[in-house]
Each structure stands twice: as C-alpha cells, then as structure tokens.
Design a protein around this motif. Structure first.
Motif, short mmCIF file in Angstrom:
data_model
loop_
_atom_site.label_atom_id
_atom_site.label_comp_id
_atom_site.label_asym_id
_atom_site.label_seq_id
_atom_site.Cartn_x
_atom_site.Cartn_y
_atom_site.Cartn_z
N GLU A 412 0.82 -1.21 0.00
CA GLU A 412 0.00 0.00 0.00
C GLU A 412 0.86 1.26 0.00
O GLU A 412 0.53 2.25 -0.67
N THR A 413 1.95 1.22 0.74
CA THR A 413 2.85 2.38 0.78
C THR A 413 3.47 2.65 -0.59
O THR A 413 3.53 3.80 -1.05
N HIS A 416 0.99 4.20 -2.82
CA HIS A 416 0.85 5.63 -2.50
C HIS A 416 1.98 6.44 -3.14
O HIS A 416 1.74 7.52 -3.68
N GLU A 420 0.20 8.96 -5.69
CA GLU A 420 0.03 10.26 -5.05
C GLU A 420 1.40 10.92 -4.92
O GLU A 420 1.94 11.08 -3.83
N SER A 425 7.62 11.26 -1.73
CA SER A 425 7.16 9.95 -2.17
C SER A 425 7.87 9.51 -3.46
O SER A 425 8.18 8.34 -3.65
#
Length: 609
Positions: A412-413, A416, A420, A425
């Motif tokens: 999930e990270t 992201h 996003e 990131s």
C-alpha cells in the motif's frame, strides 16, 4: 615558441620522439580577437587548434556545448570529416597553436592511439586509456605494504600453558598457531607454537594436559615489518621455507601473515574476504571483514580492474556481509518470515566505496512486529554504522518503522508513492525501485515490486513527474567553467559527480525502465533491455553507460585518495588533480549527460511536468 609545445597533454602524450619532431616542425601560432569566429558551421577546417592562452566556446544551435582552454584541442572530428558541425568562438583573446591537417593525418596513420584520443567517440577513447594504463602503469602490488594484506589475529600464551589449553585456543579461535612468552618474565622474547609442533608432541606421546607449550616452541621468530612491501614478505617466506611470518609494528606483534593470504592478495582474490565473513562468529569479526572489503577495492582499482566489475563484486561482498550480520542478530524465525533488502546504488550494484545505508525489511503478514523485531532492526543499523556504513540522513534504514512493515502495508505504501506523487514519495519510489534482496524470503520483496509494476501504466503525466527529478541538480550546469578553473585546492576546483551527471543517468534510465516494466536493477542491464526494446537509441544508450562508468571511476579514484590521506569520502573530485586526458573524458561524459537529459525532456514532455 613551438619548442615549448606541451607534449604531456592528451592526445600528444602518446607520440614518440619522431612524431614529436613532426609536430614541432609543422606547428604555427595563430591569434584571435574576443568574439571572433574561429570555425563556423559548414566550413572546411584546415588546422587542428591547441589553445595556449584564452578560452574558446563551442556552440551548437546557439547553446554552449563545450569550452576549450590551454592544452585542449579542437576540432579533431571536423578536421577528419572535412566539415565543421559546430561554431567555435573566442570567449576572450586567444593565442593558439595550429597544426596543419596533413600533419594530423600523418600522425593518425602512424599512431592509432593518437587518432582514437583525438576524434573518436567516448568508447574508443576509454579503450585507448585502458591500453595506455596497461602499457605505462607500474603494477601497484609491487608497492603494496604488508599492512594492506589480511593479517590474522595473534594469540599470546604463557610459557607454562598446557598443550590442552593451546588446542582449545586452536579450536575456539580458528587458528593454527599461538605466540608463547619466554620462561623468564624479564625476557620479552616470543616463540611460536604451531599445529606442526602439536603433531610432534602427539607423536612423542606427550600428555596434553600436563605438557607446557613453552619448551616445544620455536623462539626464532621469522618477522616482517608492517611497512615492508608484500613481495619482501613473500621473499622471506621462500628464503626460510615457512608458510607464515609475524608482522611487527614498533617492536610489537600485530598479526600473522599467512602465505595463502599473501598469495590470495596478490591474485586479487576476494575469497579471503568471503572466508572472513562466513567464518565470523561475532559482529566484531565482521567488522574486520568489512575493512578488508575497502582494502580489496583499493587493490582492484590500482590493478586497473574496471569499475563496473568492482561495483558488481562489492555488491556481492556487501550482501554476504549484511546477510551474515543479520543472521547473527535476528532469530531464525524472524529471518524465515522476513526479507532484508538494500536499495539505491547498493541495490543497483553501482556502489563502490561505503556510502550511507539504504535498507529495509518486509515482514510476512502473519508475523507480529514485536519487541524482538524492533530490537533486531536497531542492532542491525548500529552494526552497519560500526562497519563503516554511515547512517542515512533520510533515515531510510530498518530501524525506522517507515522502512520495516508487513508485506500488505509495504504494498500500500509503494502504491501511494506511485499514485500520489510528492517530492518525498517520488524519492522513496526511486530508491525502492532499485531494491535488491539479501536475506530471508525474497518472495516478499518480489510481491511488493510486482504489484508496483502492475500500477505503472501509460500515465504520461505520472511518468513525467517521476522523471522530472533529473532536473534536481541544475545548479551544476556551470561545470564547463569549473573544468577550466584549475588553481589551488579550493572548493571552486571541486565538482560533485553525482549532481553533475551520475544521478541524471541513473534516474533517467530508472524512469525509462519503470515506464517499460523492466525489472533489472543495474543501469547497464536496464540500458541493454531498453536498446533491445528499441526504447532508447543504441548509440546514446551505450554512451550513457560508458559515461556512468567513467564518472564512477573518477569518483572512486578521488575517494581512495581521500581515504589514504585520512579524509572522509566526499563524493567530489578535485579538477586540478585530473590529467588532461581525464579532463577530456570528463567533458565528453558530461556532454553525453547533457544530450541524454535533452532526450528525456523530449520523451517525457518534461516542460509540462
């Protein structure tokens, strides 16, 4: 004036005396005013120019592509092609040698190296450099000192120590000898007791628990000094027909040099480092092996080993080192239910000297992240610092909860990071894309990366945002001028090669690899696959890899010099210490970086990112 021609500058430093005479008899001197066009696009060149004073700009489509100063030369390619493809303008008053085309042609016909260095592409110049190194460099091993080799730990026992206790030391310390003190406490003389001495005692049926080692020891030690050359140590071993010598420093023994270790060192073998890692029983044992990795890198570099090969070897050695450290720290159950991985240049196999840690831990979903896991991660990060791998300023380490997570959370990270995008990131995504498993269940890492690549669609805006990081270090755009600032040892003479070119190459290729779902980690392998898929021009791809390796080579050379003078590795190079050929190659490499960045801007439409 022609008698003062500098034959130590590339490419004229490869000429023999007869060829040098040809240059002296043919060279003239020319003068150009500031702003004067020396060569224009489409003109037919008649001379090769070698500035004596002043600087000349090379312009392509109105943009500055290169700057030439004293001891540089231009335009070799145009001279051979018979047509100039760039404009060359005097930036200030210029005094220059000019060498007629007929003379240059004759030199090329008699000296292939001169021709390669003068007008060939980067690949041929690098090959010419390699040939010259093999021809002119002294084998550095003849200069290597005993202290640079692998020295085994010494163990000293008293005269009356029993053979039984000595055997225990042999077994516990994995050694085949001990040093034995004299019977007289006032006598500092040392003897040696070896496995051969033990064999003789056993054959003599001496009781092990009551026979002292002292009387059976040889007090005529064969020694060498730590500062002696390795070949001197080898000569002493041959002279005395022994397999080891005791290494002394200021009258005190500091280690044992075994013949097998010496020969392995001379053979450039990494087996001793691996042996030290695999045989380590404590983290302190591993610290010594970590130091040997740096020594091996220095040796390989001195012997002309290609930097790509060194990087690949270091990747494997570091993986063994980290894996062993983790096995000494983490429980077998944790090892089985997790995947320890490295990232960044370490993951790509392009880290040579020790740099900041970049590592993480993916844990099986059904395995609890308890106090044991946290403690193991803390100990691992601390151990690597002790081994000489500094703490990561960005805390990209297993002791940071953000880089140790269950598989589902890591997936999930990573999602992201991709969907996003923020500056942080995108940085994390870039680093993670280079991840390489070193211990545990590698399928955990593969699962996270596989899900990540599935999400990497044809979203051009997303890919442009990711690729736009190549512009992060545009403060280095003045490198042409910095190449020509060759005064004393000050910051103006230094250039950070990661900012000037390495990052643009590695991240640019990483961006193309992500776009095309290429799973390989190394930049060179990614480029090979991109070329096969016709996703990057063949010539540009090859020049990008050659430029990366040249920048890595210069960075390694500078780093080794810093270590040898007791300084920390800065990642910078001192331009004043480059040879004219190295400066020429650096210019060519940074020109390739500039062209590659322009290719990326057009490919990803970075003007809209």
């Amino acid at each position: 004036m022609p008698n003062a021609f500098n034959f130590s500058a590339s490419p004229f430093d490869c000429l023999n005396s007869q060829e040098q005479d040809l240059v002296r008899n043919s060279v003239d001197i020319a003068y150009f005013r500031e702003g004067e066009i020396i060569l224009d696009v489409g003109s037919t060149p008649t001379h090769l120019f070698i500035p004596i004073k002043g600087y000349v700009k090379q312009l392509e489509n109105g943009e500055e592509a290169a700057v030439y100063g004293p001891d540089d030369c231009f335009d070799g390619r145009g001279l051979i092609a018979g047509k100039v493809s760039s404009q060359f303008v005097a930036s200030e008053e210029v005094v220059s040698y000019q060498l007629a085309k007929s003379t240059v042609t004759e030199l090329i016909s008699t000296n292939a190296t001169f021709g390669a260095l003068l007008f060939a592409d980067l690949s041929k110049k690098l090959n010419a450099l390699a040939e010259r190194r093999s021809q002119y460099e002294i084998n550095s091993l003849s200069l290597a000192q005993v202290s640079e080799a692998f020295l085994r730990e010494i163990h000293i026992v008293d005269f009356n120590t029993s053979l039984f206790d000595v055997v225990k030391i042999f077994n516990d310390k994995r050694t085949n000898n001990v040093l034995v003190r004299s019977k007289d406490p006032d006598n500092e003389e040392l003897g040696i007791f070896t496995t051969t001495s033990l064999q003789r005692a056993i054959l003599a049926k001496a009781p092990l628990d009551s026979t002292p080692a002292g009387p059976l020891s040889n007090y005529k030690l064969i020694t060498v000094e730590a500062k002696d050359h390795l070949y001197e140590a080898l000569a002493i071993m041959i002279r005395h027909s022994v397999h080891r010598v005791i290494v002394m420093n200021e009258g005190q023994p500091i280690g044992t040099l075994e013949q097998v270790d010496l020969l392995s060192f001379i053979a450039n073998s990494s087996s001793l480092v691996v042996q030290g890692i695999l045989g380590a029983k404590t983290l302190d044992d591993l610290k010594e092996a970590a130091n040997q990795i740096t020594n091996l890198i220095t040796l390989l570099h001195r012997n002309g080993t290609k930097v790509a090969m060194i990087g690949r070897l270091v990747q494997e050695l570091n993986a063994k080192l980290f894996e062993k450290a983790w096995s000494l720290i983490a429980s077998p159950d944790l090892q089985k239910n997790s995947c320890l991985f490295v990232m960044g240049s370490e993951g790509r196999g392009e880290q040579v000297l020790k740099t900041d840690q970049d590592n993480g831990l993916i844990i099986a979903n059904d395995y609890a992240i308890n106090a044991e896991v946290v403690s193991a991660c803390e100990q691992f990060s601390a151990a690597l610092i002790q081994f000489g791998y500094p703490e990561c300023p960005g805390k990209i380490m297993v002791n940071n909860p953000a880089w140790r997570m269950p598989e589902k959370d890591f997936t999930e990270t990573a999602k992201h990071w991709l969907l996003e995008p923020t500056p942080d990131s995108l940085m994390n995504l870039a680093i993670f894309l280079d991840s390489h498993a070193i211990s545990g269940n590698s399928s955990l890492l593969e699962s996270v990366k596989q899900n990540l690549f599935k999400l990497a669609t044809d979203n051009q805006f997303l890919m442009a945002r990711f690729a736009a990081a190549i512009e992060s270090f545009n403060s280095e755009v003045g490198w042409w001028n910095r190449l020509l600032t060759l005064g004393g040892d000050n910051s103006d003479n230094r250039i950070n090669l990661k900012k000037a070119g390495i990052f643009a190459i590695t991240h640019g290729i990483r961006s193309l690899a992500l776009e095309n779902h290429i799973r390989s980690n190394s930049t060179a392998e990614r480029v090979r696959e991109l070329i096969q898929m016709h996703k990057i021009p063949h010539d540009l791809g090859n020049e990008v890899v050659e430029s990366l390796h040249l920048l890595m080579e210069l960075r390694l050379k500078s780093g080794i010099a810093e270590l040898e003078t007791g300084k920390e590795v800065s990642g910078e190079i001192d331009l004043s210490r480059l040879s004219t050929l190295e400066r020429d190659l650096l210019k060519d490499s940074l020109s390739v970086v500039k062209r590659f960045k322009q290719y990326l801007r057009q490919h990803f439409h970075l003007e809209f990112a």
